[in-house]
Design an enzyme around this catalytic site. Structure first.
Site, PDB file in Angstrom:
ATOM      1  N   ASN A 206      -7.741  -3.983  14.095  1.00  0.00           N
ATOM      2  CA  ASN A 206      -9.113  -4.251  13.656  1.00  0.00           C
ATOM      3  C   ASN A 206      -9.166  -5.372  12.619  1.00  0.00           C
ATOM      4  OD1 ASN A 206      -8.091  -3.043  11.369  1.00  0.00           O
ATOM      5  ND2 ASN A 206      -9.515  -1.309  11.351  1.00  0.00           N
TER       6      ASN A 206
ATOM      7  N   ASP B 205       0.811  -1.205   0.000  1.00  0.00           N
ATOM      8  CA  ASP B 205       0.000   0.000   0.000  1.00  0.00           C
ATOM      9  C   ASP B 205       0.850   1.263   0.000  1.00  0.00           C
ATOM     10  OD1 ASP B 205       0.901  -0.320   2.667  1.00  0.00           O
ATOM     11  OD2 ASP B 205      -1.009  -1.166   3.278  1.00  0.00           O
TER      12      ASP B 205
ATOM     13  N   HIS C  51      -7.289  -5.636   9.813  1.00  0.00           N
ATOM     14  CA  HIS C  51      -6.996  -5.319   8.414  1.00  0.00           C
ATOM     15  C   HIS C  51      -5.644  -5.898   7.991  1.00  0.00           C
ATOM     16  CE1 HIS C  51      -4.957  -1.352   9.791  1.00  0.00           C
ATOM     17  NE2 HIS C  51      -4.007  -2.063   9.216  1.00  0.00           N
TER      18      HIS C  51
ATOM     19  N   GLU D 259      -9.608  -2.514   5.064  1.00  0.00           N
ATOM     20  CA  GLU D 259     -10.280  -2.315   6.339  1.00  0.00           C
ATOM     21  C   GLU D 259     -11.495  -3.235   6.464  1.00  0.00           C
ATOM     22  OE1 GLU D 259      -8.733  -0.709   8.437  1.00  0.00           O
ATOM     23  OE2 GLU D 259      -8.328   1.388   7.974  1.00  0.00           O
TER      24      GLU D 259
END
Length: 268
Positions: free
Chosen positions: A137, A67, A139, A144
């Protein structure tokens, strides 16, 4: 999944370095998928050390990062390009032309940029080994919660939790991007091997959901349950919520008998 529980974050880095080294030695022109964040820094330090000792070469290696922030200059200290240069690229013999990140400026079409990145990966023969971290979380990359399990490289809006978790990396008054370009989950799953590193109690809940929870878009990392060759390297703190720790420790001990004879790659 092959879940390997180690005592310390240092051991996680050392075991990860063994995997990367074995892939490179078996395939000197391998394509590596790389990750940013605090977890893989110690891995990159070990790889740089091996290069300096003459034990490893990146001369024929190609890399694709997971990313990059949207609309950020490559020379911005907060860009993932800058991170990779500082942590790895500037210290080994890799050609800059062989290092790719999914960039997208405000003048570029994110969809077209994502498609072009996917094509570059295909043109290079696909990713042999993808390094991953995991967010609190769940990801992976910047996929996400609620990300499609069939997603490809695209622009993604970051969650408030991710922004809060990453805010420590930005100085007071410094602009923090809220969007990023990221490989999709389907892209990650196409890598021949996947190696996920996780350390610390703050990752324990996400690790539990990834390994033993249902396949669920709310925990994108759970998609790794579908991967034929996924290795999960975690320390005891990150494994603290797994109720099956005894089995994973015993299984790793048994599997070591095979790896001692045939190498790490035979176990996946």
């Amino acid at each position: 999944m092959q879940v390997i529980i180690l005592d310390t974050p240092e051991q996680v880095a050392e075991k990860s370095a063994q995997w990367v080294t074995e892939v490179i030695k078996q395939k000197p022109a391998a394509v590596l998928g790389l990750a940013t964040g605090s977890t893989p820094i110690s891995l990159y330090e070990l790889l740089v050390e091996q290069y300096r000792h003459g034990d490893l070469s990146f001369a024929d290696i190609t890399t694709f990062n997971l990313d990059e922030y949207h609309n950020i200059a490559a020379d911005n200290p907060q860009s993932y390009r800058s991170f990779m240069q500082k942590q790895l690229f500037d210290h080994v013999d890799i050609a800059p032309s062989r290092t790719y990140l999914p960039t997208c400026s405000s003048e570029q079409n994110p969809r077209l940029q994502g498609e072009a990145y996917e094509q570059k990966i295909k043109d290079k023969g696909g990713i042999d080994l993808q390094i991953l971290g995991i967010g609190a979380n769940g990801h992976i990359g910047f996929n996400e919660p609620t990300s499609s399990l069939s997603s490809r490289t695209r622009i993604k809006t970051l969650t408030k939790q991710t922004l809060t978790d990453n805010s420590r990396l930005f100085g007071q008054g410094e602009f923090q991007p809220t969007m990023a370009m990221t490989m999709g989950i389907a892209t990650i799953l196409e890598a021949s091997y996947v190696l996920l590193m996780a350390t610390g109690e703050n990752k324990a809940s996400a690790v539990k959901q990834m390994v033993t929870g249902p396949l669920n878009a709310m925990c994108p990392a759970s998609a790794l349950q579908l991967h034929q060759h996924a290795v999960i390297l975690i320390d005891k703190a990150a494994a603290s919520e797994l109720t099956e720790q005894d089995y994973f420790l015993w299984a790793d001990k048994e599997q070591q008998k095979v790896t001692d004879s045939h190498g790490l790659l035979t176990m996946c």
